[in-house]
Design an enzyme around this catalytic site. Structure first.
Site, short mmCIF file in Angstrom:
data_model
loop_
_atom_site.label_atom_id
_atom_site.label_comp_id
_atom_site.label_asym_id
_atom_site.label_seq_id
_atom_site.Cartn_x
_atom_site.Cartn_y
_atom_site.Cartn_z
N CYS A 15 -38.99 2.18 -22.89
CA CYS A 15 -37.55 2.47 -22.33
C CYS A 15 -36.68 3.02 -23.46
CB CYS A 15 -36.92 1.15 -22.21
SG CYS A 15 -37.27 -0.06 -22.87
N GLN A 37 -30.47 -1.72 -28.52
CA GLN A 37 -31.22 -2.04 -26.99
C GLN A 37 -30.78 -3.07 -26.34
OE1 GLN A 37 -35.37 -0.18 -29.00
NE2 GLN A 37 -35.67 -1.33 -27.16
N THR A 91 -33.63 0.02 -17.63
CA THR A 91 -34.50 -0.22 -16.42
C THR A 91 -34.58 0.82 -15.06
OG1 THR A 91 -32.68 -1.57 -15.28
CG2 THR A 91 -33.95 -2.89 -16.74
N HIS A 134 -29.66 1.65 -23.48
CA HIS A 134 -30.21 1.64 -24.78
C HIS A 134 -29.35 2.87 -25.31
CE1 HIS A 134 -32.99 -1.09 -23.90
NE2 HIS A 134 -34.30 -0.53 -23.97
#
Ligand code: NAP
Length: 356
Positions: free
Chosen positions: A152, A179, A330, A245
């Site tokens: 991610c 993050q 996500t 992030h």
């Protein structure tokens, strides 16, 4: 158009819930099968899942029963398209079993990302790498295969790097991440460890970022991927942010570029050959000229959570240029990335069909 049946492995987790949310109104795919650990098998999704998203759990999925996580043991016909949101150790065992059962496994985990015959793909960056599935032995045997999306923190960064690599070449870069806690899954980092704090360590994250960037920006030869020979140094930190992030990047280019040329590279980046996909944002990279952006609270949902927002481009006294970027961990960093990979595979006719 009839929607294709899909399954979700790890459906109760942080990424699994995003799959359920994204697929609820998807025009091409419909959730028909769910599984998680043995603890959840046999329960309804409503009972097994601690739903944490800010939209209601879809009623139809809430009533579905979680199946055993082995391909042959399901009471429901196993769909041939499986989105997987499993921890790497579990994925290493389960994903090949689903591929061997004839499924396209569209995976979020790191277990096979760096395997030579497994595509690690961001469609706007290296969709041609999907050709690697033809070299997976399992494809010839069952019709199944494994495709992965990146870590991610790598995915948002590589979206911003691709237009620069294409136009100027990249020699080296330094990146420091901030993050979000949702990147650690649920329940993730203990509140006493993260509230009012920064944790300057995420296990294996720096290594994953460094190696995945090279593969993602690497050249597909028709049978293998030659990694981009750029030097990358990553520092990864966990911060008390829920989603998104943020990354501070310094970069050295192979050919000199002006401020205007770099902005133009980002702003004119229109990949995917002009093709429309349900999950692809109009602008994968959005530049903000505001002095104090991007910020997670204000910018994380840009492009439906699928765009990288870049800002603060300025000269770097050590390398050439520095900037800040933000991407949704996500959505673009996990479930959204996998759904877009599946859309590209569907359009190219590579997804296996359910038995009639
Ligand atoms: P998570 O919230 O901890 O969820 C893990 C899921 O795996 C749950 O559904 C859990 O089911 C299931 N599971 C656990 N053991 C299992 C087993 N033995 N067999 C089958 N299912 C099992 O984790 P996550 O954050 O969703 O992450 C899932 C994967 O995506 C990881 O590889 C992670 O690195 C990757 N990823 C996460 C993010 C992110 O932002 N969170 C981003 C990119 C990639 P139960 O509910 O039954 O325990």
């Amino acid at each position: 158009m009839e929607r294709r049946r899909v399954g979700i492995l790890g459906a109760t987790g942080t990424v699994g819930q995003r799959f359920v949310q994204l697929l609820e109104r998807h025009p091409w795919f419909e959730v028909a099968w769910l599984a998680a650990s043995d603890r959840s098998a046999g329960k309804t999704y409503r009972d097994a899942c601690a739903w944490k998203l800010d939209t209601p759990m879809p009623q139809r999925v809430a009533d579905m029963v979680l199946q055993p996580n082995t391909p042959g043991a399901s009471e429901t016909d196993l769909p041939r398209i499986i989105f997987a949101a499993l921890d790497a150790d579990v994925a290493r065992d389960l994903e090949p079993r689903f591929a061997a059962a004839g499924c396209a496994v569209i995976s979020n985990s790191s277990a096979f990302r760096m395997a030579a015959d497994v595509p690690l793909v961001i469609p706007e960056v290296n969709g041609d790498h999907l050709g690697l599935i033809e070299s997976q032995a399992v494809r010839g045997q069952s019709g199944g295969f494994i495709v992965t999306n990146p870590n991610c923190s790598a995915i948002g960064l590589v979206l911003a790097l691709k237009p620069l690599e294409q136009r100027f070449g990249i020699e080296s870069m330094f990146v420091s991440t901030m993050q979000a806690v949702s990147g650690a899954g649920y329940p993730g980092v203990a509140s006493l460890d993260i509230l009012g704090n920064v944790v300057p360590f995420i296990r294996n994250e720096e290594e994953k970022m460094q190696e995945e960037i090279g593969k993602l920006l690497g050249r597909y030869t028709g049978s293998a991927v030659e990694s981009l020979p750029a030097k990358v140094s990553a520092h990864c930190n966990r911060v008390a942010v829920v989603e998104g992030h943020t990354e501070c990047v310094s970069i050295k280019l192979r050919t000199p570029a002006t401020h205007e040329q770099i902005l133009d590279a980002w702003q004119s980046f229109r990949p995917l050959d002009g093709k429309q996909f349900p999950s692809a944002p109009d602008c994968p990279v959005i530049y903000t000229g505001a002095a104090d952006r991007p910020q997670p609270r204000l910018d994380v949902n840009a492009g439906g959570g699928m765009s990288t927002t870049v800002g603060r481009l300025r000269p770097c006294t050590l390398l050439d240029w520095k900037f800040v970027l933000l991407s949704h961990n996500t959505l673009r960093g996990a479930a959204g990335a996998a759904v877009l990979n599946a859309e590209v595979l569907a359009r190219s006719g590579k997804l296996p069909k359910d038995a009639a």
